[in-house]
Design an enzyme around this catalytic site. Structure first.
Site, short mmCIF file in Angstrom:
data_model
loop_
_atom_site.label_atom_id
_atom_site.label_comp_id
_atom_site.label_asym_id
_atom_site.label_seq_id
_atom_site.Cartn_x
_atom_site.Cartn_y
_atom_site.Cartn_z
N GLY A 85 0.80 -1.21 0.00
CA GLY A 85 0.00 0.00 0.00
C GLY A 85 0.84 1.26 0.00
CG ASP B 53 -12.23 4.83 -4.39
OD1 ASP B 53 -11.91 3.83 -3.72
OD2 ASP B 53 -13.14 4.82 -5.23
CB THR C 151 -11.97 1.08 -5.55
OG1 THR C 151 -12.67 1.32 -4.34
CG2 THR C 151 -12.61 -0.07 -6.31
CG ASP D 294 -7.29 -5.04 -9.66
OD1 ASP D 294 -6.70 -6.01 -9.17
OD2 ASP D 294 -8.50 -4.79 -9.46
CB SER E 12 -9.32 6.16 -10.54
OG SER E 12 -8.72 4.88 -10.44
#
Length: 295
Positions: free
Chosen positions: A222, A246, A248, A252, A291
């Protein structure tokens, strides 16, 4: 242009924004509801395409209104969707809750993603042979991922495994990942599957995973950093400091960008630096695929 084959999931994301995540048994009112394309496979395919790769995406969608939405941004980014199959099961759906700090929790209904069968991989053998790299994730059945690993080995094509979520793949599939891409939680479960005793230190644990036969491993942590492990070294890529909106789809984004650069011949350190920056940029905006920066 390097060719990447992504074999995996595609979903429609239904995302709600809340002040905080609810406690068990608690009901909260959401501020907003947003529908957008998602799924780990589709997210990675888009990120790879936006990172310069020639991407073929193999997936399954339903015969429903969600199917077009699930593939919308892949189409506009010129991802080859000729290997996407329409099946009777509904298109996969993800229910995402995002709090004010940008952290998310996700519940997935697999739908069409669960319709994959090992025999489907035989229809992809030519695409696997034509690719510089093939990537799979854990949102399709484990036996299918196992079959992809076998097919990549037969074709001498690089196999990248993002073991997210963790599924019960064969040991030979884990040790085929080059790299195996995991976060800290996934790394512990992968280590357990390889019979490695738990360790408090991330570096010690992932060294043991590589020593057990995994050619290379990328551990994402992270906002902290990314660790890269091979048989002879451990490198650390420091994460870019950003204002989080965000998270999300950030993991990926990292995987797709990483694979695009690896397929183009970059070494793991350079590929991971690029991928970390690409992923960090995505968390400054809301959504998963929406995003990902274009141009």
């Amino acid at each position: 242009m390097a060719r990447v084959l992504v074999i995996g999931s595609t979903n429609v994301d239904l995302a709600v924004r809340v002040e905080r995540h609810p406690s068990p048994g608690e009901t909260l009112s959401a501020r907003t509801l947003h529908t957008s394309p998602g799924g780990k496979g589709a997210n990675q395919a888009l990120a790879a395409a936006l990172s310069g790769a020639d991407v073929v995406f193999a997936a399954k969608v339903g015969r429903d209104a969600y199917a077009d939405e699930a593939l919308r941004l892949l189409r506009t980014s010129r991802v080859d969707l000729s290997r996407v199959e329409v099946v009777d099961d509904p298109t996969g759906t993800a229910f995402i809750t995002i709090d004010d700090s940008g952290e998310n929790s996700i519940v997935i209904v697999p739908g069409a993603n669960g319709a994959w069968r090992p025999e489907d991989v035989r229809t992809l053998e030519s695409a696997i042979a034509d690719a510089e790299a093939v990537v799979c994730q854990g949102e399709i059945p484990a036996e299918v991922v196992d079959a992809v690993a076998v097919a990549c080995r037969a074709a001498s094509t690089r196999f990248v495994l993002n073991l997210a979520p963790v599924i019960d793949v064969a040991r030979e599939t884990l040790t085929a990942g080059d790299p195996l891409v995991v976060n800290q939680h996934e790394a512990r479960l992968a280590a357990d599957a390889l019979g490695i005793a738990p360790a408090d230190d991330d570096s010690e644990m992932i060294r043991a995973v590589v020593a057990a036969g995994v050619p290379s491993l990328v551990l994402t942590r992270g906002a902290d950093s990314t660790l890269l492990v091979s048989a002879d070294r451990v490198d650390e890529i420091v994460s870019c400091p950003v204002d989080v909106v965000d998270t999300t789809g950030a993991g990926d984004a990292f995987v797709g960008a990483l694979v695009a650069k690896l397929a183009d011949g970059a070494d793991t350190r350079d590929a991971a630096r690029y991928a970390a920056a690409f992923a960090a940029d995505t968390v400054t905006r809301a959504g998963a695929q929406e995003s990902y920066r274009r141009g």
